[in-house]
Design an enzyme around this catalytic site. Structure first.
Site, PDB file in Angstrom:
ATOM      1  N   GLY A  29      -1.957  -9.459  10.567  1.00 45.11           N
ATOM      2  CA  GLY A  29      -0.588  -9.134  10.974  1.00 45.11           C
ATOM      3  C   GLY A  29      -0.561  -8.558  12.373  1.00 45.11           C
ATOM      4  O   GLY A  29       0.207  -7.639  12.682  1.00 45.11           O
ATOM      5  N   MET A  58       2.975  -2.656  12.982  1.00 44.95           N
ATOM      6  CA  MET A  58       1.791  -1.949  12.509  1.00 44.95           C
ATOM      7  C   MET A  58       0.524  -2.586  13.059  1.00 44.95           C
ATOM      8  O   MET A  58      -0.425  -1.896  13.427  1.00 44.95           O
ATOM      9  CB  MET A  58       1.767  -1.956  10.971  1.00 44.95           C
ATOM     10  CG  MET A  58       0.707  -1.036  10.379  1.00 44.95           C
ATOM     11  SD  MET A  58       1.014   0.693  10.750  1.00 44.95           S
ATOM     12  CE  MET A  58      -0.665   1.312  10.892  1.00 44.95           C
ATOM     13  N   GLY A 108      -3.611  -1.631   3.418  1.00 42.17           N
ATOM     14  CA  GLY A 108      -2.445  -0.762   3.370  1.00 42.17           C
ATOM     15  C   GLY A 108      -1.200  -1.506   2.932  1.00 42.17           C
ATOM     16  O   GLY A 108      -0.103  -0.958   2.981  1.00 42.17           O
ATOM     17  N   THR A 109      -1.381  -2.752   2.510  1.00 40.07           N
ATOM     18  CA  THR A 109      -0.266  -3.569   2.010  1.00 40.07           C
ATOM     19  C   THR A 109       0.336  -2.927   0.762  1.00 40.07           C
ATOM     20  O   THR A 109      -0.389  -2.401  -0.083  1.00 40.07           O
ATOM     21  CB  THR A 109      -0.771  -4.985   1.667  1.00 40.07           C
ATOM     22  OG1 THR A 109      -1.369  -5.555   2.835  1.00 40.07           O
ATOM     23  CG2 THR A 109       0.358  -5.877   1.181  1.00 40.07           C
ATOM     24  N   ALA A 156      -4.881   1.838  -0.256  1.00 35.36           N
ATOM     25  CA  ALA A 156      -4.001   3.001  -0.382  1.00 35.36           C
ATOM     26  C   ALA A 156      -2.609   2.627   0.085  1.00 35.36           C
ATOM     27  O   ALA A 156      -2.443   1.897   1.061  1.00 35.36           O
ATOM     28  CB  ALA A 156      -4.532   4.164   0.445  1.00 35.36           C
ATOM     29  N   HIS A 216      13.165   4.294   4.904  1.00 36.19           N
ATOM     30  CA  HIS A 216      12.371   3.464   5.810  1.00 36.19           C
ATOM     31  C   HIS A 216      13.292   2.610   6.678  1.00 36.19           C
ATOM     32  O   HIS A 216      14.491   2.517   6.437  1.00 36.19           O
ATOM     33  CB  HIS A 216      11.412   2.555   5.029  1.00 36.19           C
ATOM     34  CG  HIS A 216      10.216   3.284   4.498  1.00 36.19           C
ATOM     35  ND1 HIS A 216      10.253   4.003   3.332  1.00 36.19           N
ATOM     36  CD2 HIS A 216       8.955   3.410   4.991  1.00 36.19           C
ATOM     37  CE1 HIS A 216       9.056   4.539   3.119  1.00 36.19           C
ATOM     38  NE2 HIS A 216       8.263   4.209   4.104  1.00 36.19           N
ATOM     39  N   LYS A 272      11.850  -3.160   6.206  1.00 33.09           N
ATOM     40  CA  LYS A 272      10.951  -3.031   5.050  1.00 33.09           C
ATOM     41  C   LYS A 272      11.466  -3.880   3.903  1.00 33.09           C
ATOM     42  O   LYS A 272      12.664  -3.826   3.567  1.00 33.09           O
ATOM     43  CB  LYS A 272      10.815  -1.575   4.634  1.00 33.09           C
ATOM     44  CG  LYS A 272       9.759  -1.354   3.546  1.00 33.09           C
ATOM     45  CD  LYS A 272       9.434   0.107   3.387  1.00 33.09           C
ATOM     46  CE  LYS A 272       8.387   0.333   2.293  1.00 33.09           C
ATOM     47  NZ  LYS A 272       7.117  -0.365   2.579  1.00 33.09           N
ATOM     48  N   THR A 322       4.346   4.395  -1.014  1.00 28.97           N
ATOM     49  CA  THR A 322       4.061   5.837  -0.982  1.00 28.97           C
ATOM     50  C   THR A 322       4.882   6.571  -2.034  1.00 28.97           C
ATOM     51  O   THR A 322       4.374   7.458  -2.728  1.00 28.97           O
ATOM     52  CB  THR A 322       4.371   6.399   0.413  1.00 28.97           C
ATOM     53  OG1 THR A 322       3.570   5.711   1.378  1.00 28.97           O
ATOM     54  CG2 THR A 322       4.079   7.887   0.481  1.00 28.97           C
TER      55      THR A 322
END
Length: 265
Positions: A7, A12, A96-97, A120, A153, A157, A164
């Protein structure tokens, strides 16, 4: 460490590239973008005004062949494609997906028998310390307090609640001896009746360029306790992801999270 970024043309991805380029112990070995991306062929550091010699590419096999690690903050379908290739090339993964379903998470667990993986929902050091605080708080607010998780967010998103927020819910449910799948309530509308005290509520806000705000509310009679984490930049996620890759240097296989990376387990 030879680190590739998935990506790589996204917000990010660019922060991850910048973080790797600024770390003396890491080398950018690949920058993966989706097939058909208009950015294919561009230098990975062009957005910084730098020439890295690494071109944005959709060639998964070539990227894995020249890398030891892949940092992946994309989407579940893409991450699972990368997961399959990583096993063949013995490339370790920092994932981190968010938005995986239970079957997809099972695929991650199975792959960890062959390669080291840190997975995570949030790589931030601050968020992971917050998770420890929530575990402690939930044990002491087990009765007499209603629990609500509110997250916000940016408008781009695609999943809700955020990974999270769900991780926070799982920590709290675990501390209370509950199953989050059974006690979670996602939004409310109409005549809902009185609140079930055994539930954990979730609310999601989407708007503007909010990087990521999370608040857990413990609402009792006569008092409210709020534990909040706010992200002002994606840099904390990128720095945590690099720290996770460093952690994997000593772990050939296995599935880990940031609690393991930070020694908070």
């Amino acid at each position: 460490m030879k680190i590739a970024i998935a990506g790589a043309s996204g917000r990010m991805g660019r922060m991850l590239i910048e973080t790797v380029l600024n770390d003396s112990g890491a080398t950018l070995s690949g920058a993966l973008v989706r097939t058909g991306s208009p950015h294919i062929g561009e230098d990975a550091g062009a957005f910084l005004g730098k020439q890295t010699g690494v071109r944005l590419s959709d060639d998964i096999e070539q990227m894995f062949a020249q890398s030891d690690y892949l940092i992946d903050f994309t989407r579940p379908a893409a991450t699972l494609v990368h997961l399959e290739a990583a096993q063949r090339h013995q490339v370790k993964l920092v994932i981190g997906t968010t938005g995986f379903d239970n079957d997809q998470k099972a695929q991650l667990r199975a792959a960890a028998d062959k390669v080291g993986i840190v997975f995570a929902a949030n790589m931030s050091v601050g968020v992971n310390v917050t998770l420890k605080l929530l575990d402690y708080a939930a044990r002491h607010f087990a009765t007499g307090y209603d629990i609500e998780i509110i997250e916000a967010h940016h408008r781009h998103k695609v999943d809700a609640p955020s990974g999270t927020a769900l991780a926070m819910g799982e920590v709290i449910a675990g501390a209370l001896g509950r199953n989050l799948d059974e006690c979670a309530v996602y939004g409310r509308e109409g005549v809902t009746g009185e609140r079930d005290p055994s539930t954990i509520g979730f609310s999601a806000i989407r708007g503007g360029d909010i990087v990521g705000d999370h608040t857990v509310l413990f609402a009792g009679i006569g008092e409210r306790i709020e534990i909040t984490h706010k992200s002002a930049s994606r840099l904390s996620y990128a720095q945590g992801a690099l720290r996770a890759a460093q952690f994997l240097e000593g772990h050939a296989t296995g599935l880990y999270d940031m609690q393991d990376v930070l020694g908070l387990r």
